[in-house]
Design a protein around this motif. Structure first.
Motif, mmCIF file in Angstrom:
data_model
loop_
_atom_site.group_PDB
_atom_site.id
_atom_site.type_symbol
_atom_site.label_atom_id
_atom_site.label_comp_id
_atom_site.label_asym_id
_atom_site.label_seq_id
_atom_site.Cartn_x
_atom_site.Cartn_y
_atom_site.Cartn_z
ATOM 1 N N LEU A 14 25.928 43.623 49.126
ATOM 2 C CA LEU A 14 26.126 42.411 50.063
ATOM 3 C C LEU A 14 27.525 41.470 49.711
ATOM 4 O O LEU A 14 27.819 40.804 50.458
ATOM 5 N N ASP A 15 27.601 41.876 48.520
ATOM 6 C CA ASP A 15 29.016 41.206 47.910
ATOM 7 C C ASP A 15 30.284 41.645 48.698
ATOM 8 O O ASP A 15 31.167 40.975 48.854
ATOM 9 N N ASP A 152 28.876 28.953 50.238
ATOM 10 C CA ASP A 152 28.115 30.112 50.731
ATOM 11 C C ASP A 152 27.864 30.911 49.584
ATOM 12 O O ASP A 152 28.626 31.291 48.686
ATOM 13 N N ARG A 153 26.715 31.907 49.735
ATOM 14 C CA ARG A 153 26.181 32.942 48.755
ATOM 15 C C ARG A 153 26.072 32.372 47.312
ATOM 16 O O ARG A 153 26.644 32.453 46.415
ATOM 17 N N GLY A 155 23.155 33.053 45.841
ATOM 18 C CA GLY A 155 22.472 33.993 45.251
ATOM 19 C C GLY A 155 23.143 34.617 44.032
ATOM 20 O O GLY A 155 22.524 34.516 42.866
ATOM 21 N N PRO A 156 24.119 35.305 44.265
ATOM 22 C CA PRO A 156 25.049 35.704 43.035
ATOM 23 C C PRO A 156 25.138 34.517 42.098
ATOM 24 O O PRO A 156 24.933 35.134 40.644
ATOM 25 N N GLN B 103 19.362 37.649 44.696
ATOM 26 C CA GLN B 103 20.823 37.876 44.574
ATOM 27 C C GLN B 103 21.146 37.930 46.394
ATOM 28 O O GLN B 103 22.120 37.953 46.681
ATOM 29 N N ALA B 104 20.020 38.676 46.982
ATOM 30 C CA ALA B 104 20.247 38.716 48.240
ATOM 31 C C ALA B 104 20.065 37.679 49.351
ATOM 32 O O ALA B 104 20.057 37.711 50.394
ATOM 33 N N ASP B 106 21.014 35.013 50.428
ATOM 34 C CA ASP B 106 21.856 34.359 51.416
ATOM 35 C C ASP B 106 21.868 34.854 52.701
ATOM 36 O O ASP B 106 22.202 34.584 53.781
ATOM 37 N N GLU B 107 21.470 36.188 52.682
ATOM 38 C CA GLU B 107 21.537 37.131 53.928
ATOM 39 C C GLU B 107 20.095 37.021 54.534
ATOM 40 O O GLU B 107 19.811 37.822 55.462
#
Lengths: 188, 188
Positions: A14-15, A152-153, A155-156, B103-104, B106-107
């Motif tokens: 997804l990165d 944004d993002r 998650g990581p 980790q995922a 955000d989507e």
DNA sequence: CAGACCATGTAAAACGTTACATGATTCG
DNA sequence: CGAATCATGTAACGTTTTACATGGTCTG
């Protein structure tokens, strides 16, 4: 279907677009906080994921190094991840040789265990630094609070925070355990 | 030979005599801090370990419940553990579904992930309490410092300390991550 | 007597690891 | 040109997981 390697790969992809080789690097660097896998597993999983339409590949011609194929997650892949995230998690899964050794250390020669604890403490401390740099890069100019609210993002970033705290605790514990064992066995 | 399940079983059996069933309980309670295994693996491994002379079994007749066989580590078993402890460790090995989801996230729809994070936070907090009781029981009347200096069998105490700190961090992180995701997605 | 817990496995299928294999390109 | 890094796999072997199987004892 259980098979969470595929979900770990999807989550990592997804990165952005990655080749198998780049993904292997990533699994060594940051993904290893939550999923361990060797490169051969990744190549095999990428093949299966593409076959199942969950990722799509694109050939990249390079002049300075060998050509490669990079992959991105398809809509079907997002769907698979969504289904995965909605299902209950399996119990977490740790397998740590070093702790097995410590568990048994009273009946054994402590010297090699102490040596490995100290090595591991240093390695863990180095990883903390790596994560700190990674985290700083991810949040850019923002401070952590703001980034977690508005970036944004996240998650990581969140998984990286977990990795950081894990390695931090690891370093502290290894150091302490080594010290305890040294005190008890002044020999050597 | 890699095969560390056998070393985990040997290390656990240093505590005393256990049957397969009791060992399975132990692998759920405390050994799970460093080695995950399901009961079927343990029964199979006990069979192999006995065949190889690394453990020895003894039949126990019980009147209040079915009979069982309990095992203890032989000298050869101690030797195997010593060889294991002297060899370099493999990289640590984590596989955590929940972190893959984060980790995922955000989507994806965050709601089920948040729910699982909160469940996990509560479970981790409960484990911290369990470990605190276990630690208190192991050190008896002594305070921690004294026990670690003079007690016998500090190995299990040290691994339990690591487990405690892991669950503590886990609870804190899950709570934080859930809060972050809730703030970002005020829906639901 | 049903449900919970104690107790122990077997067999098949899925998964993971290791060893092996190959070849391009850059850097010193 | 040798070593390092980039890049991608296959095949054989081992390990783990899942499903299936069985039966004793105790508690309500």
């Amino acid at each position: 279907m259980r098979v969470s390697l595929r979900h770990a790969v999807l989550a990592a992809l997804l990165d952005g677009e990655y080749s198998g080789y780049q993904l292997a690097k990533l699994f060594d660097l940051s993904v290893c906080n939550f999923w361990y896998a060797v490169p051969q597993q990744l190549y095999a999983e990428l093949t299966r994921l593409e076959r199942d339409g969950l990722i799509a590949g694109r050939r990249v011609i390079q002049h300075d190094r060998p050509n490669k194929r990079v992959f991105h997650v398809t809509d079907a892949g997002i769907g698979e991840l969504a289904a995965f995230a909605a299902a209950p998690t399996k119990p977490s899964f740790i397998r740590e040789d070093l702790l097995v050794m410590v568990q048994a250390v009273d009946e054994l020669d402590a010297a090699p265990v102490i040596a490995q604890l100290e090595e591991r403490a240093a390695a863990a401390a180095a990883k903390v630094d790596t994560f700190d740099r990674l985290l700083a890069r991810m949040r850019g100019d923002l401070d952590e609070e703001t980034f977690l609210r508005e970036g944004d993002r996240v998650g990581p970033y969140l998984t990286c925070l977990r990795g950081r705290s894990f390695e931090q605790e690891n370093a502290a514990w290894c150091t302490r355990a080594a010290a305890v064992l040294r005190t008890r066995a002044p020999s050597r």
